[in-house]
Design an enzyme around this catalytic site. Sequence first.
Site, short mmCIF file in Angstrom:
data_model
loop_
_atom_site.label_atom_id
_atom_site.label_comp_id
_atom_site.label_asym_id
_atom_site.label_seq_id
_atom_site.Cartn_x
_atom_site.Cartn_y
_atom_site.Cartn_z
N HIS A 95 11.35 9.33 9.97
CA HIS A 95 10.90 8.62 8.77
C HIS A 95 10.36 7.27 9.20
CE1 HIS A 95 12.66 11.59 6.13
NE2 HIS A 95 13.70 11.60 6.96
N TYR A 131 5.46 0.92 4.46
CA TYR A 131 4.95 1.91 5.43
C TYR A 131 3.95 1.34 6.44
CZ TYR A 131 7.02 5.16 2.09
OH TYR A 131 7.90 5.82 1.28
O1 CA2 Z 1 9.75 6.70 5.41
C1 CA2 Z 1 9.24 7.83 5.43
O2 CA2 Z 1 8.57 8.25 6.37
C2 CA2 Z 1 9.40 8.75 4.21
O3 CA2 Z 1 9.59 10.08 4.69
C3 CA2 Z 1 8.09 8.65 3.43
C4 CA2 Z 1 8.10 9.42 2.11
C5 CA2 Z 1 9.35 9.06 1.28
O4 CA2 Z 1 9.42 9.92 0.15
C6 CA2 Z 1 10.64 9.21 2.10
O5 CA2 Z 1 11.74 8.83 1.31
C7 CA2 Z 1 10.58 8.36 3.35
C8 CA2 Z 1 6.85 9.07 1.31
C9 CA2 Z 1 5.60 9.60 1.95
C10 CA2 Z 1 4.37 9.10 1.24
O6 CA2 Z 1 4.01 7.87 1.84
C11 CA2 Z 1 3.00 7.10 1.37
C12 CA2 Z 1 2.69 5.99 2.09
C13 CA2 Z 1 1.71 5.15 1.68
C14 CA2 Z 1 1.00 5.42 0.55
C15 CA2 Z 1 1.31 6.53 -0.19
C16 CA2 Z 1 2.31 7.39 0.22
#
Ligand code: CA2
Length: 149
Positions: A102, A24
């Site tokens: 996403h 991310y």
């Molecule tokens: O890639 C994306 O933006 C997602 O929507 C992010 C979601 C995941 O469940 C999807 O499959 C893809 C996860 C969101 C939480 O993200 C975090 C990032 C860093 C630390 C903790 C959570």
Amino acid sequence: MAKTVYVLNGPNLNLLGTREPHIYGRASLADVEKLCRSAAERHDLTLLFRQSNHEGQIIDWINEARAEKAAGLIINPAGHTTTSVAILDALLAMEAPVIEVHISNIHAREEFRRHSYVSQAARAVICGFGIAGYALAITGLANLIGAKE
Ligand code: CA2
């Protein structure tokens, strides 16, 4: 009067930048908001940027966007992407275009992340560009709704 665009963020996106930087990136949700605000300004759009860990709250905001006649809605449904018929139903009631974003490329990850209910209500889907995808979504939406350059 400036057109209004909602940017809604689903569960755990408040934790952005705190872990899994290889997936991310290192930017926080506050950084994402800044990026969105500068993209919205370029197109003279009023931006409402929100995040919730609660499905019902997200549905209420989608209904609000509809009632307030928002010009468009951008949503990263996060963990609700693959499960929420209720968010899909709220989005299907929107007349204004919906863009799904996403941060990661959900198609290059685990199989369960690949199916999105939300995509059925989305005019466009952006994934895999990191947080830049939000700015791309605002620019794409601005083109769709005829906002100024
Ligand atoms: O890639 C994306 O933006 C997602 O929507 C992010 C979601 C995941 O469940 C999807 O499959 C893809 C996860 C969101 C939480 O993200 C975090 C990032 C860093 C630390 C903790 C959570």
